[in-house]
Design an enzyme around this catalytic site. Structure first.
Site, short mmCIF file in Angstrom:
data_model
loop_
_atom_site.label_atom_id
_atom_site.label_comp_id
_atom_site.label_asym_id
_atom_site.label_seq_id
_atom_site.Cartn_x
_atom_site.Cartn_y
_atom_site.Cartn_z
N ASN A 122 0.87 -1.18 0.00
CA ASN A 122 0.00 0.00 0.00
C ASN A 122 0.90 1.22 0.00
O ASN A 122 1.48 1.58 1.03
CB ASN A 122 -0.89 -0.01 1.26
CG ASN A 122 -1.76 1.23 1.34
OD1 ASN A 122 -1.81 2.03 0.42
ND2 ASN A 122 -2.45 1.40 2.47
N TRP A 123 1.03 1.82 -1.17
CA TRP A 123 1.93 2.98 -1.30
C TRP A 123 1.33 4.25 -0.69
O TRP A 123 2.02 5.27 -0.59
CB TRP A 123 2.27 3.22 -2.77
CG TRP A 123 3.27 2.23 -3.32
CD1 TRP A 123 3.82 1.17 -2.64
CD2 TRP A 123 3.84 2.20 -4.63
NE1 TRP A 123 4.69 0.49 -3.47
CE2 TRP A 123 4.72 1.10 -4.69
CE3 TRP A 123 3.68 3.00 -5.77
CZ2 TRP A 123 5.45 0.77 -5.84
CZ3 TRP A 123 4.41 2.67 -6.90
CH2 TRP A 123 5.28 1.58 -6.94
N LYS A 124 0.06 4.22 -0.36
CA LYS A 124 -0.63 5.41 0.16
C LYS A 124 -0.40 6.58 -0.81
O LYS A 124 -0.30 6.34 -2.00
CB LYS A 124 -0.17 5.70 1.59
CG LYS A 124 -0.29 4.44 2.47
CD LYS A 124 -0.11 4.70 3.93
CE LYS A 124 -0.23 3.37 4.68
NZ LYS A 124 -0.22 3.52 6.11
N HIS A 154 -9.44 1.14 4.72
CA HIS A 154 -8.19 1.37 5.44
C HIS A 154 -8.45 2.32 6.60
O HIS A 154 -9.29 3.22 6.49
CB HIS A 154 -7.13 1.95 4.48
CG HIS A 154 -5.77 1.98 5.09
ND1 HIS A 154 -5.38 2.96 5.96
CD2 HIS A 154 -4.74 1.11 5.00
CE1 HIS A 154 -4.14 2.70 6.37
NE2 HIS A 154 -3.73 1.59 5.79
N GLU A 167 -6.95 4.81 7.62
CA GLU A 167 -6.81 6.24 7.28
C GLU A 167 -8.07 6.76 6.61
O GLU A 167 -8.47 7.90 6.82
CB GLU A 167 -5.57 6.44 6.39
CG GLU A 167 -4.29 6.31 7.21
CD GLU A 167 -3.11 5.72 6.46
OE1 GLU A 167 -3.10 5.73 5.23
OE2 GLU A 167 -2.17 5.24 7.15
N GLU A 216 -5.06 -4.59 10.64
CA GLU A 216 -4.05 -3.56 10.85
C GLU A 216 -4.37 -2.79 12.13
O GLU A 216 -5.22 -1.89 12.11
CB GLU A 216 -4.04 -2.57 9.67
CG GLU A 216 -3.74 -3.20 8.34
CD GLU A 216 -3.20 -2.18 7.34
OE1 GLU A 216 -2.10 -2.40 6.83
OE2 GLU A 216 -3.86 -1.15 7.10
N GLY A 255 2.62 2.80 10.69
CA GLY A 255 3.56 3.90 10.51
C GLY A 255 4.26 4.35 11.78
O GLY A 255 4.86 5.42 11.82
N SER A 270 3.76 -1.62 10.38
CA SER A 270 5.22 -1.60 10.60
C SER A 270 5.89 -2.94 10.26
O SER A 270 6.85 -3.33 10.93
CB SER A 270 5.54 -1.17 12.03
OG SER A 270 5.05 0.14 12.26
N GLY A 288 5.10 1.67 4.62
CA GLY A 288 6.42 2.30 4.44
C GLY A 288 7.47 1.43 3.76
O GLY A 288 8.16 1.88 2.83
#
Ligand code: 13P
Length: 253
Positions: free
Chosen positions: A10-12, A99, A101, A171, A177, A216, A238
């Site tokens: 997931n590159w966000k 997600h 976010e 998650e 992160g 992470s 990340g």
């Protein structure tokens, strides 16, 4: 049982054309075990470039393209939204839905998430359904209630038969992160709860469903996490932006 092991990136809102080029080049020579699937989820503007590179570099069929969101509507006057039809034209197979976010920053409710999962499945896309508790919810022993409240609306919306086509990504919000990975034991315990929750409705579907861990994950901790019996791979943030690290994670499973 033989569940696929999935490593999803997931590159966000990160990455660019250079990363697409470097990642597809690295993936063209990566060694993957037979049961492993790799999914790269860049931002919408880069889907076409990835799809093109995938074709030109003749990437292994076990490497797929995914995206990070989708509209719950089929088409129409929804400025800024992206439909399942558009995604399919770009050879997208997977879509991350719900997600944390999107749930926290864009106020996506579990009801909306359920509608998006249904839309994706109706169009033939595979949803990667994200669920997870906040730090406060974990500290106040609310984890199981929260996870159940995120799973149940989706099952109610699509039915358990269809639910077998969903990939779950657990998650914990406090691990995203932050560098604070859940210990393999804690992650396993929670994955077991999720599988049992589904088994209470349908044992066979619970055995078949892939449950990924996210938060992470890196090249150093992935092996221990992925070796847990109910962890079927990872959703990587990340570390998926670093080509060397990500390909190490893909080869580690
Ligand atoms: P990190 O791997 O950066 O913690 O992000 C996890 C994540 O949110 C993947 O969807």
């Amino acid at each position: 049982m033989n569940r696929s092991l999935i490593v999803a990136a997931n590159w966000k809102m990160n990455g660019n054309l250079t990363l697409i080029k470097e990642m597809t080049t690295a993936l063209s020579v990566v060694s993957l075990s037979q049961d492993t699937r790799v999914i790269i989820c860049p931002s919408f503007p880069y889907l076409a470039a990835f799809s093109h590179a995938q074709e030109v570099k003749q990437l292994d069929a076990r490497i797929s393209l995914g995206c990070q969101n989708v509209s719950e509507h089929e088409n129409g006057a929804y400025t800024g939204e992206v439909s399942t039809d558009m995604l399919q034209e770009l050879n997208v197979d997977y879509v991350i839905i719900g997600h944390s976010e999107r749930r926290s920053l864009y106020k996506e409710t579990s009801t909306l998430v359920a509608h998006k999962v249904k839309r994706a499945l109706d169009a033939g896309l595979s949803p990667i359904l994200c669920i997870g508790e906040s730090e406060q919810e974990r500290e106040t022993q609310q984890t199981e209630v929260v996870l159940a409240s995120q799973l149940q609306p989706v099952i109610d919306e699509i039915g358990i038969e269809k639910f077998k086509e969903v990939v779950i990504a657990y998650e914990p919000v406090w691990a995203i992160g932050t560098g604070k990975t859940a210990s393999p034991e804690l992650a396993q315990e929670t994955h077991q709860y999720i599988r049992q929750f589904i088994a209470n409705i349908d044992q066979q579907i619970a055995e078949k469903i892939s449950i990924l861990y996210g938060g992470s994950v890196n090249a150093t901790n992935c092996q221990q996490l992925f070796s847990q019996s109910d962890i079927d791979g990872g959703l990587i943030g990340g570390a998926s932006l670093k080509v060397d690290e990500f390909t190490k994670i893909c080869s580690a499973v």
